[in-house]
Design an enzyme around this catalytic site. Structure first.
Site, PDB file in Angstrom:
ATOM      1  N   ILE A  24       0.804  -1.216   0.000  1.00 13.44           N
ATOM      2  CA  ILE A  24       0.000   0.000   0.000  1.00 13.44           C
ATOM      3  C   ILE A  24       0.838   1.267   0.000  1.00 13.44           C
ATOM      4  O   ILE A  24       0.290   2.353  -0.142  1.00 13.44           O
ATOM      5  CB  ILE A  24      -0.995   0.019   1.182  1.00 13.44           C
ATOM      6  N   ALA A  25       2.140   1.153   0.171  1.00 13.97           N
ATOM      7  CA  ALA A  25       3.001   2.337   0.049  1.00 13.97           C
ATOM      8  C   ALA A  25       4.448   1.893   0.012  1.00 13.97           C
ATOM      9  O   ALA A  25       4.811   0.805   0.484  1.00 13.97           O
ATOM     10  CB  ALA A  25       2.778   3.313   1.199  1.00 13.97           C
TER      11      ALA A  25
ATOM     12  N   GLY B  84       8.387   3.870   0.527  1.00 14.18           N
ATOM     13  CA  GLY B  84       9.129   5.082   0.807  1.00 14.18           C
ATOM     14  C   GLY B  84      10.608   4.868   0.623  1.00 14.18           C
ATOM     15  O   GLY B  84      11.064   3.849   0.087  1.00 14.18           O
ATOM     16  N   GLY B  85      11.390   5.841   1.097  1.00 13.57           N
ATOM     17  CA  GLY B  85      12.819   5.771   0.907  1.00 13.57           C
ATOM     18  C   GLY B  85      13.512   4.761   1.789  1.00 13.57           C
ATOM     19  O   GLY B  85      14.646   4.365   1.512  1.00 13.57           O
ATOM     20  N   MET B  86      12.851   4.339   2.882  1.00 14.02           N
ATOM     21  CA  MET B  86      13.483   3.427   3.828  1.00 14.02           C
ATOM     22  C   MET B  86      12.792   2.077   3.911  1.00 14.02           C
ATOM     23  O   MET B  86      13.427   1.078   4.277  1.00 14.02           O
ATOM     24  CB  MET B  86      13.501   4.065   5.226  1.00 14.02           C
ATOM     25  N   ALA B  87      11.529   2.022   3.619  1.00  9.37           N
ATOM     26  CA  ALA B  87      10.779   0.783   3.801  1.00  9.37           C
ATOM     27  C   ALA B  87       9.537   0.807   2.934  1.00  9.37           C
ATOM     28  O   ALA B  87       9.153   1.844   2.389  1.00  9.37           O
ATOM     29  CB  ALA B  87      10.406   0.593   5.271  1.00  9.37           C
TER      30      ALA B  87
ATOM     31  N   VAL C 161       5.383  -0.569   2.987  1.00  8.17           N
ATOM     32  CA  VAL C 161       4.323  -0.944   3.920  1.00  8.17           C
ATOM     33  C   VAL C 161       3.314  -1.813   3.187  1.00  8.17           C
ATOM     34  O   VAL C 161       2.896  -1.499   2.073  1.00  8.17           O
ATOM     35  CB  VAL C 161       3.632   0.296   4.508  1.00  8.17           C
TER      36      VAL C 161
ATOM     37  N   LYS D 104       5.631  -2.988   8.126  1.00  5.99           N
ATOM     38  CA  LYS D 104       6.641  -2.104   7.564  1.00  5.99           C
ATOM     39  C   LYS D 104       7.908  -2.927   7.381  1.00  5.99           C
ATOM     40  O   LYS D 104       8.514  -3.384   8.353  1.00  5.99           O
ATOM     41  CB  LYS D 104       6.897  -0.908   8.473  1.00  5.99           C
TER      42      LYS D 104
ATOM     43  N   ASP E  15      10.120  13.030  13.171  1.00  5.34           N
ATOM     44  CA  ASP E  15       9.576  13.176  11.811  1.00  5.34           C
ATOM     45  C   ASP E  15       8.093  13.523  11.873  1.00  5.34           C
ATOM     46  O   ASP E  15       7.246  12.893  11.246  1.00  5.34           O
ATOM     47  CB  ASP E  15       9.798  11.895  11.019  1.00  5.34           C
TER      48      ASP E  15
END
Length: 650
Positions: A37-38, A40-43, A45, A60, A154
């Site tokens: 579902i998503a 990002g730059g690190m992980a 999800v 995650k 964050d």
């Protein structure tokens, strides 16, 4: 990284062009991965099913390149242990952590709903009170973390979730760590989102509770104005402004923002950490007090078209993407103009009694936040649309609302006496004893069919169109009363109320026909024709027919005539041989033929007239001439033997 387990109600994989090897896999023998579902730059999800506990979770999973870094993995696992120990209703819970074949993951609470970023994107800025009511539970969550020695690092709208049931939760403490675990972050690495990064994070890489306060202040600014305080061509230019500029008061962009909210934003975003609230709990206390004194209808004015702020040279627009950044501070600070701010003046030490009292207030504020903004003073306006107004009023009053019924409004789809809308609208957060105004539907606009009888077809169509109806088909039938080409009747009938635009059919006369008055008594025929607009003349003639009875007419019956036309009627004088009808000369009546009075049934209803005559012993013949439903003529009158036939006209 962008938060993902809080995506909209309908989940779709982020990237369907590249096969994901985790999809469909049972991770660690427990979590069945259903969709991504998503990313990002690190992980990334994923939406997954915990087959052991039969519940939906968000996984995650670190990217493989990061999972190979032992230091990063150690920080990742340390995060799980820290956040799992944080139990607060406004924090997304961490359930579990583990590793399987090089996949290092966290199992987290799945919160269906929207992010604060989604709300900002859809609605722009929020009313002052609503913005503060979202921020207070955020501050309560951050305050709970700060009291356990944890820093989020964050804080941004992407990490604030608004669940479908109205809860506010802070997500992705993925970069949080205990304040005293400074050796877990490599020297010279900045972690965070540049748009919300405090000056000290930019210049020294140091982040503490006051850094989260700064980010919360920027986020409150964005809720109130619909934009971030700083935009730039590069992260370095934004970082420069965090270090050297001062976040402007929200009211400079949106006139009407309360002064107390200006003060709260300016205090939270002070470039000097020492002049900010010490942590989110301290900011929470100020936010609750600001909310307490704020007028309930405080709604800032819209900015003037084209208005801009000195801190926002691009004017208004959608904020840029806000990915979590893990970057070299050395590279970020390569520009010599970005330098640490001057050391702050040391503030005086407050007495112990003051700190103790403040702590009590803070704890009470956190404990009371849930009551104050959810189950206490506020509730949601119930969904009443489409219900019967009386039923909706009873339901709302049962929940403690005061209900007013406003003036009804027309609606093409909703039936009369159903709730068309409510003010405030359904789902709006209001005080539990608030006034709800229900606006009922009066149904579609209806207009009566106008009276177009005796009008020409053209005039009738025009009159029907004038009232908002549509002239329909036309039929023609002969008429005894209406001249050719004129309207005899409409379908539906005159006066019937119809929805706007409905069709009205016209029935026109195919011609005015001469009524058949034969066998009618002469005086009655003369009166009837004059009433219908004719000009009759009566002539007498000897005839075997019953005296005073019409034996001929010109024009003939059913001939087409015009209104006002002359009509000649021939009336029988009876035979000239001395013959008399039995009922005219009782002395000459045949033996046994008793005369019976004939009931005068003129102007009575036809059914009643027929019944009365038959009861008196007479036979009855009914002839239609006017179509009125009432008797207009009768022959004979007076006396006659029982069984005599009596004719009635209607």
């Amino acid at each position: 990284m962008p938060s993902a387990w809080q995506t909209a109600r309908k989940l779709t994989p982020v990237d369907t062009t590249v096969a994901d090897p985790l999809l469909g896999r049972l991770l660690d023998g427990r979590y069945r991965v259903e969709s991504r579902i998503a990313r990002g730059g690190m992980a990334a999800v994923y939406l997954a099913l915990d087959v052991r506990l039969d519940r939906t979770v968000a996984l995650k999973v670190m990217h493989p390149s990061l999972a190979e870094d032992p230091d990063f993995v150690r920080r990742f696992i340390g995060e799980a242990k820290s956040v799992a120990s944080l139990s607060h209703p406004n924090v997304v819970h961490v359930f579990d952590q583990g590793a399987d074949a090089g996949n290092v993951y966290l199992s987290m609470e799945y919160v269906p709903g929207r992010t604060m970023r989604d709300v900002l994107r859809e609605r722009g800025r929020l009313p002052a009170r609503e913005a503060l009511e979202i921020m207070i539970p955020v501050l309560a969550a951050l305050g709970a973390a700060h009291q356990t020695g944890m820093v989020h690092r964050d804080v941004k709208p992407e990490n604030v979730l608004l669940s479908d049931d109205g809860r506010v939760k802070v997500a992705d403490f993925g970069l949080a760590r205990a304040i005293d675990a400074g050796n877990q972050t490599k020297t010279g690495v900045m972690i965070g989102t540049i748009a919300y990064m405090s000056p000290e994070q930019v210049t020294s890489g140091v982040a503490d509770t006051r850094s989260d306060v700064y980010a919360a202040g920027v986020m409150l600014f964005e809720l109130l104005t619909g934009q971030q305080p700083y935009l730039g061509e590069s992260p370095m230019s934004v970082a420069y402004r965090h270090v050297h500029d001062r976040v402007p008061a929200p009211s400079t962009l949106v006139p009407g923002v309360p002064a107390a909210l200006d003060a709260l934003v300016l205090a939270a975003t002070d470039r000097d950490p020492a002049r900010r609230p010490t942590d989110a709990t301290a900011m929470l206390v100020a936010a609750v007090e600001t909310h307490r004194v704020m007028p309930h209808d405080s709604t800032p004015q819209r900015p003037l078209p084209g208005a801009t702020s000195p801190s926002m040279p691009r004017g208004f627009g959608a904020p840029p993407a806000n990915p979590t950044m893990v970057a070299s501070r050395t590279e970020m600070l390569a520009a010599p103009e970005i330098a640490p701010p001057a050391p702050a003046r040391r503030r005086g030490v407050r007495p112990v009694w003051f700190l103790a009292a403040l702590a009590v207030v803070m704890v009470a504020a956190i404990a009371g936040t849930g009551w104050w903004f959810s189950e206490g003073r506020y509730t949601k306006v119930p969904e009443l649309l489409g219900l019967n107004v009386a039923l909706a009023k009873a339901q709302a009053e049962k929940q403690g609302f005061t209900v007013k019924i406003g003036p009804a409004e027309h609606d093409d789809k909703l039936a009369e006496d159903k709730v068309l809308r409510s003010d405030p609208e359904p789902g709006k957060e209001v005080l539990k004893d608030a006034v709800i105004t229900l606006i009922p539907s009066s149904g579609p606009v209806k207009v009566p069919v106008p009276n177009v009888v005796n009008l020409s077809e053209g005039d009738a169509r025009a009159k029907i169109s004038e009232v908002g109806l549509t002239p329909g088909s036309v039929s023609r039938v002969p008429s005894d009363t209406v001249q050719r080409g004129l309207v005899m009747r409409t379908s539906p009938a005159v006066g019937t109320r119809l929805r706007e635009g409905s069709k009205v059919q016209l029935v026109l006369s195919a011609g005015l026909l001469m009524p058949d008055v034969s066998e009618m008594q002469c005086d009655q025929a003369d009166a009837f024709l004059r009433q219908k607009g004719f000009n009759p003349t009566v002539v007498q003639q000897t005839d075997q027919a019953q005296p005073n009875t019409i034996i001929a007419q010109v024009p003939a019956a059913r001939a087409e005539v015009t209104a006002g036309q002359a009509v000649q009627l021939t009336c029988s004088k009876g035979p000239d041989t001395g013959f008399h009808w039995p009922w005219e000369n009782p002395d000459n009546a045949q033996p046994g033929q008793a005369l019976v009075p004939i009931p005068d049934v003129r102007f009575k209803k036809v059914t009643d007239a027929v019944s009365e005559l038959r009861t008196a012993g007479f036979r009855v013949r009914v002839r239609k001439i006017a179509g009125t439903g009432a008797v207009v003529a009768e022959n004979p009158l007076g006396q006659a033997p029982a069984g005599t036939r009596v004719t009635i006209w209607h």
